[in-house]
Design an enzyme around this catalytic site. Structure first.
Site, PDB file in Angstrom:
ATOM      1  N   SER A  43       0.816  -1.211   0.000  1.00  0.00           N
ATOM      2  CA  SER A  43       0.000   0.000   0.000  1.00  0.00           C
ATOM      3  C   SER A  43       0.852   1.264   0.000  1.00  0.00           C
ATOM      4  CB  SER A  43      -0.951  -0.045   1.187  1.00  0.00           C
ATOM      5  OG  SER A  43      -1.849   1.024   1.117  1.00  0.00           O
ATOM      6  N   HIS A  44       0.717   2.049   1.048  1.00  0.00           N
ATOM      7  CA  HIS A  44       1.381   3.352   1.118  1.00  0.00           C
ATOM      8  C   HIS A  44       2.775   3.261   1.729  1.00  0.00           C
ATOM      9  CE1 HIS A  44      -0.898   2.191   4.568  1.00  0.00           C
ATOM     10  NE2 HIS A  44      -0.013   2.818   5.298  1.00  0.00           N
ATOM     11  N   ASP A  60      -2.458   6.590  -3.432  1.00  0.00           N
ATOM     12  CA  ASP A  60      -1.315   5.973  -2.746  1.00  0.00           C
ATOM     13  C   ASP A  60      -0.625   4.910  -3.594  1.00  0.00           C
ATOM     14  OD1 ASP A  60      -3.286   4.008  -2.577  1.00  0.00           O
ATOM     15  OD2 ASP A  60      -2.460   3.202  -0.718  1.00  0.00           O
ATOM     16  N   ASP A 105      -0.787   1.662  -4.009  1.00  0.00           N
ATOM     17  CA  ASP A 105      -1.560   0.668  -4.756  1.00  0.00           C
ATOM     18  C   ASP A 105      -2.899   1.209  -5.258  1.00  0.00           C
ATOM     19  OD1 ASP A 105      -2.466   0.816  -2.137  1.00  0.00           O
ATOM     20  OD2 ASP A 105      -3.234  -1.227  -2.148  1.00  0.00           O
ATOM     21  N   ASP A 112      -5.560   2.610  -3.799  1.00  0.00           N
ATOM     22  CA  ASP A 112      -6.857   2.486  -3.134  1.00  0.00           C
ATOM     23  C   ASP A 112      -7.174   3.662  -2.210  1.00  0.00           C
ATOM     24  OD1 ASP A 112      -5.034   1.747  -1.214  1.00  0.00           O
ATOM     25  OD2 ASP A 112      -6.036  -0.135  -0.671  1.00  0.00           O
ATOM     26  N   ARG A 113      -6.177   4.500  -1.933  1.00  0.00           N
ATOM     27  CA  ARG A 113      -6.447   5.657  -1.072  1.00  0.00           C
ATOM     28  C   ARG A 113      -6.604   6.913  -1.913  1.00  0.00           C
ATOM     29  NH1 ARG A 113      -2.946   5.286   4.476  1.00  0.00           N
ATOM     30  NH2 ARG A 113      -3.588   3.164   4.994  1.00  0.00           N
ATOM     31  N   LYS A 125     -11.325  -0.317  -1.203  1.00  0.00           N
ATOM     32  CA  LYS A 125     -11.446   1.127  -1.315  1.00  0.00           C
ATOM     33  C   LYS A 125     -10.828   1.533  -2.648  1.00  0.00           C
ATOM     34  CE  LYS A 125      -7.473   1.679   1.745  1.00  0.00           C
ATOM     35  NZ  LYS A 125      -7.397   0.921   2.988  1.00  0.00           N
TER      36      LYS A 125
HETATM   37  C1  G1P Z   1      -4.086   1.287   8.158  1.00  0.00           C
HETATM   38  C2  G1P Z   1      -5.299   2.176   8.286  1.00  0.00           C
HETATM   39  C3  G1P Z   1      -6.549   1.386   7.959  1.00  0.00           C
HETATM   40  C4  G1P Z   1      -6.426   0.775   6.576  1.00  0.00           C
HETATM   41  C5  G1P Z   1      -5.149  -0.026   6.476  1.00  0.00           C
HETATM   42  C6  G1P Z   1      -4.912  -0.534   5.065  1.00  0.00           C
HETATM   43  O1  G1P Z   1      -4.189   0.195   9.060  1.00  0.00           O
HETATM   44  O2  G1P Z   1      -5.388   2.731   9.578  1.00  0.00           O
HETATM   45  O3  G1P Z   1      -7.663   2.242   8.048  1.00  0.00           O
HETATM   46  O4  G1P Z   1      -7.508  -0.059   6.298  1.00  0.00           O
HETATM   47  O5  G1P Z   1      -4.029   0.781   6.849  1.00  0.00           O
HETATM   48  O6  G1P Z   1      -4.811   0.509   4.140  1.00  0.00           O
HETATM   49  P1  G1P Z   1      -3.456   0.148  10.490  1.00  0.00           P
HETATM   50  O7  G1P Z   1      -1.990   0.371  10.232  1.00  0.00           O
HETATM   51  O8  G1P Z   1      -4.015   1.299  11.276  1.00  0.00           O
HETATM   52  O9  G1P Z   1      -3.788  -1.183  11.070  1.00  0.00           O
HETATM   53 ZN    ZN Z   2      -3.307   1.372  -0.345  1.00  0.00          ZN
END
Ligand code: G1P
Ligand code: ZN
Length: 543
Positions: free
Chosen positions: A113-114, A277, A279, A281-282, A376
């Site tokens: 992800s990010h 982000d 991937d 999705d954000r 998302k």
């Molecule tokens: C974090 C975000 C959560 C999101 C997840 C995946 O998870 O807070 O809302 O779904 O990344 O993108 P966390 O690191 O808080 O468990």
């Molecule tokens: Zn992501």
């Protein structure tokens, strides 16, 4: 080409977190590490004869290599067909879209992800089920159980597949189809939103910047926003996915998308700013001198859903993760639809969407989406806002301010304390749990605690229970303090402190967020002793 059985031994710590297995690239590069986890996925799936899977990732370092390994393992496990994005690229929402459109059995998403990429960055892998969404806990736990008991894995010794040319090839009996990563997704967006109205908006001189952060959403945004919607070339910047995201931290928030924020705060700001982000999705939505809080964005999308053709019939309900602000709850109440409060992580929305209980979902962590897929969706949120801007003729700022005037403003912020000592963080959470019973009724300055608990969720569809999902301290006026530990971090522990304060009076909607939340920040410190316990004077990131 033959199928080999390779001896292996289990690796500790392969339990999927909030969103799959995320580790340092160096950890994934250990011989057998990726293979073990993939073997555990296939053992969990069982007989794959006749089944189609989808495979793709955000293009980060190790993506291509992992894809070749997974293809050879899928073939060894008898998968009939695998759809893989060209260049190994598929955004997380695109994987979800392709699984659903092609009726695939499931899919494997390669992304952290990010989290930063590159040889010293992070890598990740997660499994999505046939509805297109992240595997529910019973599947991720079964995968984890398999990782602890492996003695071998199966893999074909076939050579690499050409990932860069659209077309079909074979590994063993498995058909590999390299697909255009954007086409299916773009077609779906064209059905949900009023592309004619958005085209007319751009034709009238409306200006925008979309920052792809050198991650996966660039090709999607370029094809749709510049290609199909006629925005001028250069509207989408940092549009090429790079293995290290060009050194960016590909998380669309005011801290990490600082360049976009600076532009939107300056004299040459376009009408609209957005970012996505690693991937895809954000999303972050930005007006002139205004970064829209994701919780507000969810509420605004819900309040205006019917402007978009895909949602003309109205929404069935809204779901938000527990730490997300309660702004959406007020919209749900006004619309007369349900609002669900789920644990953090998109996987908890799947059942609600499948059952038709909710249409829109959101998280405070820059995640928004709907029942069009089961992830998302960053570009979707941006297109929704474009549709809203086109339909209303208003600016982002006008839309946000009018929303607050109507529903009140939920001041909101998240403070992250990253890479703190895991033991100290656990001890802090335990100490909070230990005092929960004594908090209700206590007065802190202007605030009185109405309720304090460790959030537990019973899924209304399958009745599964998820407990210990975060400490909530709810005040009598609806203000809240929430504390939980991240399930996606890869170093030590990350403490997340979420703060929310409701203000109905429009004459007090202009405060600076941190200022408005200051009394709650003090109470959080008093109750948790976060600073002393973690040895940190300041949060690492404030969003
Ligand atoms: C974090 C975000 C959560 C999101 C997840 C995946 O998870 O807070 O809302 O779904 O990344 O993108 P966390 O690191 O808080 O468990
Ligand atoms: Zn992501």
């Amino acid at each position: 080409m033959t199928i080999q059985t390779i001896a292996t031994t289990p690796f500790a710590g392969q339990r999927p977190g909030t969103s799959g297995l995320r580790k340092k690239v160096t950890e994934f590069q250990q011989p057998g590490y990726l293979e073990n986890f993939v073997e555990a996925i296939f053992l969990t799936l069982g007989d794959c004869a006749g089944r189609t899977l989808v495979l793709g990732g955000d293009g980060r370092y190790f993506n291509r290599q992992a894809i070749q390994t997974i293809l050879r393992m899928a073939a060894a496990h008898g998968v009939a067909k695998i759809l893989v994005g060209r260049g190994g690229i598929l955004s997380t929402p695109a994987v979800s879209c392709v699984i659903r459109k092609h009726g695939a059995f499931g899919g494997i998403v390669l992304s952290a992800s990010h989290n930063p990429g590159g040889p010293d960055g992070d890598f990740g892998i997660k499994y999505n089920i046939g509805n297109g969404g992240p595997a529910p806990e019973k599947i991720t736990e079964a995968i984890f159980a398999h990782t602890k008991a492996l003695s071998s894995y199966r893999i074909s010794d076939a050579g690499p597949v050409d990932l860069d040319a659209i077309g079909t090839s074979r590994i063993e009996d498995m058909q590999v189809e390299v697909i255009d990563p954007v086409a299916d997704y773009a077609e779906l967006m064209g059905r949900l939103f009023d592309f004619d109205a958005i085209r007319a908006l751009f034709a009238s001189g409306f200006t925008m910047r979309f920052d792809g952060m050198s991650a996966v959403s660039g090709p999607y945004a370029k094809a749709i926003i510049e290609g199909m919607l006629g925005a001028p070339a250069g509207t989408v910047v940092n549009a090429e996915p790079r293995e290290d995201f060009g050194g960016h931290h590909p998380d669309p928030n005011p801290v990490n998308a600082a360049e976009l924020i600076a532009l939107m705060d300056g004299p040459d700001a376009p009408d609209f700013g957005a970012a996505s982000d690693g991937d895809g999705d954000r999303n972050m939505i930005v007006g002139r001198k205004l970064a829209v809080s994701p919780s507000d964005s969810l509420a605004i999308i819900a309040a205006n859903a019917t402007v978009a053709p895909g949602y003309r019939a109205g929404i069935k309900g809204i779901a938000r993760s527990m730490p997300t602000s309660q702004a959406a709850d007020r919209v749900a109440a006004a619309l007369g639809v349900s609002c669900f409060e789920t644990p953090t992580g998109w996987k908890y929305f799947g059942n609600l969407l499948d059952a038709g209980l909710a249409t829109l979902c959101g998280e405070e962590s820059y995640g928004t989406g709907s029942d069009h897929i089961r992830e998302k969706d960053g570009v979707w949120a941006v297109l929704f806002w474009l549709n809203l801007l086109a339909a209303s003729g208003k600016s982002v700022n006008q839309i946000v301010e009018e929303h607050w005037a109507r529903f009140g403003r939920n001041y909101y912020s998240r403070h992250d304390y990253e890479a703190v000592d895991a033991g100290a963080a656990e001890a802090m959470m335990q100490a909070l749990r230990d005092q929960l019973d004594t908090l209700a009724g206590r007065q802190f300055g202007d605030f009185r605690v109405q309720q304090a608990d460790d959030f537990a969720y019973t899924d209304p569809v399958d009745k599964s229970v998820s407990s210990r999902q975060g400490i909530r301290i709810v005040m009598t006026d609806g203000s809240r303090i929430v504390l939980r530990l991240s399930g996606t971090g890869t170093e030590g522990a990350t403490v997340r402190l979420y703060l929310e304060r409701y203000e109905a009076d429009a004459s007090r909607h202009g405060l600076a967020t941190q200022e408005a939340l200051a009394p709650l920040i003090d109470i959080a410190e008093q109750v948790s002793q976060l600073k002393q316990r973690t040895g940190r004077e300041q949060p690492s990131v404030v969003t």
